[in-house]
Design a protein around this motif. Structure first.
Motif, mmCIF file in Angstrom:
data_model
loop_
_atom_site.group_PDB
_atom_site.id
_atom_site.type_symbol
_atom_site.label_atom_id
_atom_site.label_comp_id
_atom_site.label_asym_id
_atom_site.label_seq_id
_atom_site.Cartn_x
_atom_site.Cartn_y
_atom_site.Cartn_z
ATOM 1 N N ALA A 45 0.824 -0.985 -0.080
ATOM 2 C CA ALA A 45 -0.102 0.088 0.135
ATOM 3 C C ALA A 45 0.909 1.471 0.122
ATOM 4 N N GLN A 46 0.356 2.209 -0.617
ATOM 5 C CA GLN A 46 1.211 3.532 -0.764
ATOM 6 C C GLN A 46 2.632 3.353 -1.409
ATOM 7 N N MET A 47 2.547 2.291 -2.323
ATOM 8 C CA MET A 47 4.096 2.273 -2.886
ATOM 9 C C MET A 47 3.673 2.193 -4.644
ATOM 10 N N VAL A 48 4.511 3.367 -5.257
ATOM 11 C CA VAL A 48 4.192 3.431 -6.687
ATOM 12 C C VAL A 48 5.552 3.509 -7.384
ATOM 13 N N VAL A 49 5.458 3.197 -8.683
ATOM 14 C CA VAL A 49 6.545 3.246 -9.475
ATOM 15 C C VAL A 49 6.910 4.862 -9.744
ATOM 16 N N GLY A 50 8.100 5.138 -9.756
ATOM 17 C CA GLY A 50 8.238 6.600 -9.924
ATOM 18 C C GLY A 50 9.619 6.476 -10.730
ATOM 19 N N ARG A 51 9.878 7.814 -11.475
ATOM 20 C CA ARG A 51 10.702 8.124 -12.471
ATOM 21 C C ARG A 51 11.623 9.322 -12.181
ATOM 22 N N ILE A 52 13.022 9.039 -12.164
ATOM 23 C CA ILE A 52 13.915 10.017 -11.492
ATOM 24 C C ILE A 52 14.162 11.100 -12.575
ATOM 25 N N VAL A 53 13.660 12.473 -12.366
ATOM 26 C CA VAL A 53 13.605 13.412 -13.374
ATOM 27 C C VAL A 53 15.123 14.212 -13.352
ATOM 28 N N GLU A 54 15.578 14.397 -11.992
ATOM 29 C CA GLU A 54 16.584 15.197 -11.757
ATOM 30 C C GLU A 54 17.316 14.509 -10.582
ATOM 31 N N LEU A 55 18.793 14.805 -10.760
ATOM 32 C CA LEU A 55 19.637 14.204 -9.369
ATOM 33 C C LEU A 55 20.305 15.455 -9.268
ATOM 34 N N LYS A 56 20.344 15.789 -7.832
ATOM 35 C CA LYS A 56 21.215 16.756 -7.275
ATOM 36 C C LYS A 56 22.045 16.214 -5.976
ATOM 37 N N VAL A 94 8.898 3.650 -5.185
ATOM 38 C CA VAL A 94 8.759 5.000 -4.259
ATOM 39 C C VAL A 94 7.873 4.351 -3.102
ATOM 40 N N ALA A 95 8.022 4.552 -1.985
ATOM 41 C CA ALA A 95 7.177 4.413 -0.817
ATOM 42 C C ALA A 95 6.870 5.661 -0.265
ATOM 43 N N LEU A 96 5.483 5.919 -0.453
ATOM 44 C CA LEU A 96 5.353 7.036 -0.086
ATOM 45 C C LEU A 96 4.865 7.375 1.363
#
Lengths: 809, 335
Positions: A45-56, A94-96
């Protein structure tokens, strides 16, 4: 035992509208207790696929990065992450906030919240596989984030959908499976559900085995009572490696770690059929020969868990022509186990004696999944089914393997069990008039063969139930009742003869005395553990006469008490700082190893059990003299309340806890108890700062002197005359003697009651003045004052002659 | 004689009473007789002149007269001040502190159960706590090496007996002692070699029950259990029976009651299930009847086990079992 609902559905089509809770409930009500139901989806629950857009890089930490991550629907959030393999465009788990994760794959699940890490906001967490329970499916190096790029999933997709985590896991109480060897796999549970919901049960797919090699393993059973059936087969051309995802997921769902494809298959078939299997590396089997035999003293084996075991002669082993290669039914040997280089294997599927396996598992403390199943008693027929199933599955994941001949050694077959019973018996035990058709239908749903002839039943249980679980008419009652449904039974009070229950003399006086002590005398009742330990030997107890516990739970509880008093003194120590001046009592059994009771050991055992009578004991705390007389008064109250006659408290006696102030309770000249002051050094032992008096009575002995029934004394017809006297005696004169002399001096004295003792310089320091009230009466007339005075004179004279008593002026 | 003088004093007072006396008149009259220099004290003074033995006798009479006069005047005065007495003390002062002791809560609940069962015709029976393996296991259809022995972690004594793991050990003893028909209960201490925590202890109390008669059935069992539970909880309870495995019964059941706290809606006490597991029971296994010398073809019966300790905890909302044998007086005082 964990059971996967998806797995069960391979065997039975359950009605569509059923919820997992309803299925769990149905199993609980008809078969076994379901202790918990967990949905896999909830874990993600509350876990989705995420895409990394920017890394700092993180301004305040070298090892952390700031990852701007697309979590779907145009939401881009900032997450702080320490992963080493991050790159822009990577798809990650991603665990939200609100999700439950396991930090670094260790410890308990913790709930995530939005947080700030070294001054930078972080909305959730980018996870490694072991942080979200996928460590087995996706093994990873340390600090390596789970890379989902190959899935091509859209950001925002729920994680559970990507992996198909739609299973529901039932947790079944193992104790409720103790008598059901057939239920230790998904097959068995599915069969029950099919019977409960009256749905068809789909048999296991066993396929057809095409023999492709001539290799055969030789099998010799040297101990046929320990092993009734052994199937062995050689397979060549095997590639050992990771299991396919479906296999890993299934094992994961029931809590089994994935090891390699071959070992995983043996486990899979065990969780499916309940039949444990084992795989050997053929090259490690000397002489290509399996010998099932008892171990020889001195033989050793290193088991799969890497521990060396010295075997005893009762242990059944699987051996080659040189040495043991497995602990039969319990655990394989390390040397003969499957490793990355194995190419030729032997599968074992066998039927072992449950007692043999159970003893070995206990002896070597190896309660493995295999041993737990074998000790319940699996029918020999299942060994063959499991063997055919694992070969079928192996062929499915490795089509190129070459399977040899199955060597099946099976000499002593069971005769089918036949149970005869009748309608009358079934109806009587159930308590209502069930029809023969209902009985027959229920049994058939459970796989029984039923024949009815003029209300007489001949029933053949299926082979997987007939070894131990269903063998007699009473077992048929249970089968019919549980599937019929206990909720349909209507309560019906039995019709029995009216009888008035008898009560033992002990039982009938127990509560009476407890109430006297609590509500009459104001004492607290305590209940202590029956255990004690050798530390108390320092008090003077003889530990050779105490019952010793062979497997005590701790060094505190190594023996059984033979007196209640040490426990009560420990209670005093624990309470004396919370409360002043109190009294405690306890009634309970004490145990003496040097004497036998009347309890027979029964059965084939000779002799009696040790002496273990009920004792009654108490303590008082407070000022020295006063507490002694409280204890003495308590014992007197008990004797009076039980209407005992011919009892007395005689000076003298002994107890390891006592100083010299001790009285012995005698009833009809039998010693049954004592009252005393606890000696100073014993109080110090318990760390007690007050004075304590104690009393203890053999309650079982005491109640034997109770006589049933007594007559009241008629009230005196003529009034009594009360007369107070104060008499000065030498210090060492005892009250007991004063009392005795008064009664011998006068026939008209009915009662003597002490009310004051004075010691002081007014009467001389070697003297004491005793004041008491005398009650005179004559059964035949009203006493005149002059007559009373005559009696008083007689008494004073006697006290003077016998005890140097002088009337105080 | 002085003795007569005392007696006459009462008559003199009577003679002095007039009609319509005011409160002051009464006070004056009281002073005349009971005042410091009143008639009574005058007579008292002359007591000194008497011999010791006479003094004792007359003294007694003098005291009686004094008491009578005091009562008399007190009564008369109170007619004029009827509410006076009630106003003179503080009713809110604490009452006398009587020292009443306390029975252990286990004793109290045990006695309550014994009474309920006695009223249903059950004998209260007792058995040894150091028990033989035979009565604790074998006679109950739990042979050596049977996995069911693992269901209860057992303490063994050095001489080869056990600390009874359940009060069921008295089943066959009772059958041997009383024969049939039989109705009995056995409350008592039992022992399990288990680690201790808030809900487990190595020592606890059980109550075993047994009923053997002709044609005892499952519906009989349910009815008696319901009756018993009504007695314990003082209200109608909803029960459900489900299969449970205990080697000494066949069939065996777990009897659950609908949670009395949430009425079945789910709460923390029933772990959200709405039901509380309370009472393992079943029809007595034919092997157990045989061990007790009873012919299972002729007789049948049921047995049940009540967790006495658990019942005490439920009744008083005690959340830690260790309090029960901790014997802290601050705890015991509450019962």
């Amino acid at each position: 035992m964990l059971v996967s609902l998806n797995w069960l559905k391979e065997f039975v089509d359950l009605p569509d509208n059923l919820t997992p809770n309803e299925i769990g409930q149905a199993l609980t009500m008809s078969t076994v207790e379901v202790e918990g139901i967990k949905s896999q989806a909830e874990l993600f629950a509350q876990m989705v696929v995420g895409r990394i857009v920017e890394l700092k890089s993180h301004p305040n930490a070298d090892n952390l990065k700031i990852a701007l991550t697309d979590i779907g629907q145009g939401n881009i959030v900032q997450i702080i992450c320490g992963g080493t393999n991050l790159f822009v465009g990577m798809l990650v788990a991603v665990a939200l906030p609100g999700a439950k994760v396991r930090w670094h794959g260790q410890g308990d699940l913790v709930s995530l919240a939005e947080t700030t890490i070294r001054g930078e906001k972080s909305f959730g967490m980018i996870c490694a596989s072991n942080e979200i329970g996928l460590g087995d499916l996706f093994p990873a190096a340390e600090k390596e984030i789970l890379n989902l790029s190959s899935t091509d999933a859209k950001p925002g997709t729920a994680l559970k959908d990507i992996f198909g985590f739609d299973d529901v896991i039932l947790d079944i109480d193992n104790k409720s499976l103790t008598n059901r060897p057939d239920l230790w796999g998904h097959m068995g549970i599915a069969r029950e559900l099919a019977a409960i919901y009256n749905r068809p049960y789909k048999e296991l797919d066993l396929g057809k085995i095409e023999k492709k090699s001539e290799q055969k393993i030789k099998v010799k059973i040297k101990s046929p009572t320990d092993c009734r059936r052994y199937l062995g087969v050689v397979i060549t051309g095997v590639e050992v490696g990771p299991s396919p995802i479906w296999l890993k997921k299934r094992l994961e769902s029931v809590g089994q770690k994935s090891i390699n494809n071959i070992v995983d298959l043996t486990n899979y078939v065990m969780f499916e059929t309940g039949q444990p299997l084992h795989a050997f590396d053929l090259k490690k089997i000397s002489g290509h020969q399996i010998i099932v035999r008892k171990a020889v003293i001195g033989e050793k084996i290193v088991t799969l868990d890497n521990s060396e075991i010295r075997l005893d002669e009762n242990t059944l082993v699987i051996a080659d022509n040189k040495k043991p290669i497995a602990l039969a039914g319990v655990m394989g040997g390390q040397e003969s186990g499957i490793n990355q280089n194995t190419t030729e294997i032997v599968f074992e599927s066998a039927c072992f004696n449950p007692i043999t396996i159970r003893q070995a598992a206990r002896n070597y403390n190896l309660r493995t999944d295999s041993a737990v199943r074998f000790e319940k008693g699996i029918e020999p027929e299942r060994a063959e089914i499991a063997m055919r199933r694992i070969l079928f599955l192996l062929k499915k994941i490795q089509p190129n393997v070459r399977i040899g001949d199955i060597n099946d050694v099976y000499k002593y077959k069971n005769k089918p069990v036949e149970i005869k019973t009748d309608l009358n018996f079934i109806q009587n035990r159930l308590g209502f008039n069930i029809t023969p058709e209902d009985i027959s239908n229920i049994l058939k749903r459970l796989g029984f063969v039923v024949k009815i002839k003029s209300k007489k039943f001949t029933i053949i249980p299926p082979v997987y139930r007939s070894l131990a679980d269903v063998t007699k008419p009473e077992d048929i009652i249970e089968e019919v009742a549980r599937i019929y449904g206990y909720d349909k039974f209507k309560p019906d009070l039995p019709v029995v003869k009216l009888t008035s229950p008898q009560k033992s003399i002990l039982k009938s006086n127990e509560n009476k005395i407890k109430k006297l002590l609590a509500y009459g005398l104001g004492l607290y009742e305590v209940i202590n553990y029956s255990f004690t330990n050798e530390k108390y030997a320092n008090l003077g107890y003889d530990f050779t006469t105490m019952v010793n516990i062979k497997n005590s739970i701790s060094s505190e509880f190594t023996h059984l008490r033979k007196s209640l008093l040490p426990g009560l003194l420990a209670n005093v120590a624990a309470n004396e700082h919370k409360q002043k001046d109190f009294g405690l009592f306890e009634l309970g059994r004490v145990f003496m190893a040097d004497r036998l009771s009347e309890f027979r050991r029964g059965g084939n055992l000779t002799g009696e059990l040790i002496w273990q009578p009920y004792y009654l004991a108490g303590v008082f705390t407070g000022k020295k003299e006063q507490v002694f007389f409280q204890a003495k008064g308590a014992v007197e109250a008990i004797c009076n309340h039980l209407k005992l006659s011919n009892w007395e408290l005689v000076p003298g006696g002994d107890d390891v806890l006592a100083n010299k102030n001790i009285l012995t309770l005698q009833v009809n000249n039998n010693i049954v108890g004592k009252v005393f002051c606890v000696a100073d050094d014993k109080l110090k032992f318990f760390d007690i700062s007050q004075f304590v008096s104690a009393w203890e009575i053999d309650f079982e002995a005491l109640v034997k002197f109770i006589t049933t029934g007594y007559n009241y004394s008629p009230l005196p017809k003529y009034p009594a005359v009360i007369y107070d006297l104060a008499v000065v005696f030498p210090q060492d004169v005892k009250w007991q003697d004063i009392e005795k002399n008064i009664f011998t001096a006068s026939d008209l004295v009915r009662e003597v009651n002490l009310f004051d003792i004075y010691v002081g310089d007014k009467i001389g320091l070697d003297k004491k003045s005793i004041a008491f009230t005398l009650t005179f009466s004559d059964p035949n007339k009203t006493l005149q004052m002059k007559e009373v005075e005559k009696e008083v004179d007689k008494i004073l004279k006697k006290l003077n002659q016998q005890l140097q008593g002088v009337l105080r002026s | 004689m002085l003795k007569d003088d005392f007696k006459n004093l009462l008559k003199q007072v009577q003679a002095d009473i007039k009609s319509n006396m005011t409160k002051d008149d009464w006070l004056a009259l009281e002073k005349k007789y009971l005042g410091r220099k009143g008639e009574l004290n005058k007579l008292m003074d002359s007591l000194k002149t008497l011999a010791v033995e006479e003094k004792r006798e007359v003294g007694k009479l003098a005291n009686a007269v004094k008491l009578e006069l005091e009562n008399f005047f007190h009564k008369q005065k109170s007619i004029f001040n009827p509410v006076d007495e009630n106003k003179t003390f503080d009713l809110t002062l604490p009452g006398e502190k009587y020292n009443i002791g306390h029975l252990h809560p286990i004793t109290q609940i045990q006695e309550e159960l014994e009474e309920i069962f006695a009223s249903m015709g059950f004998i209260v029976e007792d058995g040894p706590e150091v028990e033989s393996e035979y009565y604790n296991f074998d006679a109950l259809n739990i042979p050596a090496h049977h996995p069911a022995r693992d269901m209860q972690d057992t303490f063994f004594t050095a001489e080869g007996n056990v600390l009874r793991t359940h009060t069921s050990s008295v089943q066959v003893r009772a059958m041997e002692k009383y024969g049939t028909p039989l109705r009995c209960i056995v409350p008592g201490k039992v022992f399990r070699n288990e680690a201790t925590d808030a809900s487990h202890d190595h020592t606890f109390y059980q109550l075993e029950g047994l009923m053997i008669d002709k044609n005892i059935s499952i519906t009989n069992l349910i009815a008696v259990m319901k009756e018993l539970l009504r007695g314990i909880f003082k209200q109608e309870v909803t029960v459900r029976l489900r299969p449970g495995f205990f080697p000494f019964v066949e069939p065996g059941f777990e009897l659950d009651i609908k949670c009395l706290i949430c009425r079945g809606n789910g709460c923390s006490v029933c772990k959200q299930s709405g039901w509380l597991e309370l009472l393992p029971c079943g029809l007595i296994h034919p092997n157990v009847l045989r061990a007790g010398g009873i012919d299972p073809a002729e007789w049948s019966g049921f047995a049940f086990g009540l967790g006495l300790t658990r019942l005490v905890m439920m009744r008083y909302g005690i959340e830690d079992i260790r309090l029960l044998f901790g014997n802290d007086l601050r705890f015991l005082k509450q019962f």
